[in-house]
Design a protein around this motif. Structure first.
Motif, PDB file in Angstrom:
ATOM      1  N   ASP A 210       0.767 -13.651  10.851  1.00 47.63           N
ATOM      2  CA  ASP A 210       0.609 -14.707  11.470  1.00 47.63           C
ATOM      3  C   ASP A 210       0.886 -16.496  11.034  1.00 47.63           C
ATOM      4  O   ASP A 210       1.392 -16.184  11.217  1.00 47.63           O
ATOM      5  CB  ASP A 210      -0.617 -14.482  12.228  1.00 47.63           C
ATOM      6  CG  ASP A 210      -0.801 -13.413  13.456  1.00 47.63           C
ATOM      7  OD1 ASP A 210       0.638 -13.112  13.409  1.00 47.63           O
ATOM      8  OD2 ASP A 210      -1.989 -12.919  13.731  1.00 47.63           O
TER       9      ASP A 210
ATOM     10  N   ARG B  21       3.893 -18.726  11.079  1.00 52.91           N
ATOM     11  CA  ARG B  21       4.271 -20.120  11.338  1.00 52.91           C
ATOM     12  C   ARG B  21       4.311 -21.422  10.567  1.00 52.91           C
ATOM     13  O   ARG B  21       4.837 -22.310  11.317  1.00 52.91           O
ATOM     14  CB  ARG B  21       1.949 -19.909  11.660  1.00 52.91           C
ATOM     15  CG  ARG B  21       2.006 -21.601  12.499  1.00 52.91           C
ATOM     16  CD  ARG B  21       0.308 -21.699  12.578  1.00 52.91           C
ATOM     17  NE  ARG B  21       0.222 -20.264  13.917  1.00 52.91           N
ATOM     18  CZ  ARG B  21      -0.534 -19.237  13.659  1.00 52.91           C
ATOM     19  NH1 ARG B  21      -1.554 -19.580  12.320  1.00 52.91           N
ATOM     20  NH2 ARG B  21      -0.721 -18.649  14.663  1.00 52.91           N
TER      21      ARG B  21
ATOM     22  N   GLN C 174      -2.597  -8.845   9.795  1.00 50.65           N
ATOM     23  CA  GLN C 174      -2.313  -9.629  11.044  1.00 50.65           C
ATOM     24  C   GLN C 174      -2.296 -10.789  10.568  1.00 50.65           C
ATOM     25  O   GLN C 174      -1.361 -11.105  11.033  1.00 50.65           O
ATOM     26  CB  GLN C 174      -2.968  -8.435  12.301  1.00 50.65           C
ATOM     27  CG  GLN C 174      -1.682  -9.203  13.072  1.00 50.65           C
ATOM     28  CD  GLN C 174      -0.221  -9.398  13.817  1.00 50.65           C
ATOM     29  OE1 GLN C 174      -0.537  -7.661  13.332  1.00 50.65           O
ATOM     30  NE2 GLN C 174       0.529 -10.134  13.798  1.00 50.65           N
TER      31      GLN C 174
END
Length: 197
Positions: free
Chosen positions: A45, A49, A41
């Motif tokens: 992420d 981003r 995760q």
């Protein structure tokens, strides 16, 4: 006095048992993410981003620290036994130097970011690669050049400092090969990982 020393020793022993250990099998990305269940995760992420692929982030961190949270460059020895100052302030999972880490914290507003924290570290690597992409025009799929820019800094890469370092070029090729391996492995377990998150 003896009881106090004994208590301190026990506390240090307990705390050392809490230290984050590297994954058992660093050659298999699916096994890494199975063992470290919050790492997928974190890299996902960061990929969302900054655009830096998960396999690139993980290959660079593997090369830089071997997934050791508090990794540091070795101390040189004077006369073969006297520890001297480290050659660099590189530290943690990403082996980020103090100045570059400060730039990351200031640029992202993450004043609390820690080089021993895996999520912060992969975000740093992804951020740095995104700057390499924007500033130097390096494709985010080109792990070889991204690693050279990561190691030499953006100015060093622009001035081709890596061309005089055969060992570094060999290391960058190794990072690229690991990226390809990790990417292939991730395609086998991505669906399962996504279903858990």
């Amino acid at each position: 006095m003896i009881i106090r020393l004994l208590n301190i020793a026990i506390c240090l022993f307990v705390l050392s048992g809490c230290a984050i250990t590297p994954p058992k099998n660093t050659d298999n990305l699916c096994r890494i993410f199975a063992e470290k269940d919050d790492w997928y995760q974190a890299t996902l992420d960061s990929a969302r981003r900054w655009g830096t692929p998960i396999a690139v982030q993980m290959a660079i961190i593997n090369q830089e620290s071997g997934f050791v949270a508090d990794a540091e460059p070795p101390r040189p020895l004077i006369l073969g036994f006297i520890p001297w100052f480290r050659a660099s302030s590189a530290y943690g999972y990403p082996q980020a130097k103090d100045e570059t880490w400060a730039d990351y914290r200031n640029s992202t507003g993450k004043d609390w970011a820690d080089r021993e924290d895996f999520a912060d570290s992969c975000d740093f690597v992804a951020w740095y690669c995104a700057i390499s992409h924007k500033k130097l025009g390096i494709s985010l799929a080109d792990a070889n050049s991204l690693y050279l820019a990561y190691h030499e800094g953006h100015s060093g890469f622009q001035h081709n400092s890596h061309l005089q370092k055969q060992w570094l070029q060999n290391t960058a090729r190794k990072v690229n090969q690991r990226t390809l391996l990790y990417d292939a492995q991730l395609s086998d377990c991505r669906q399962e990982l996504n279903s858990k998150n």
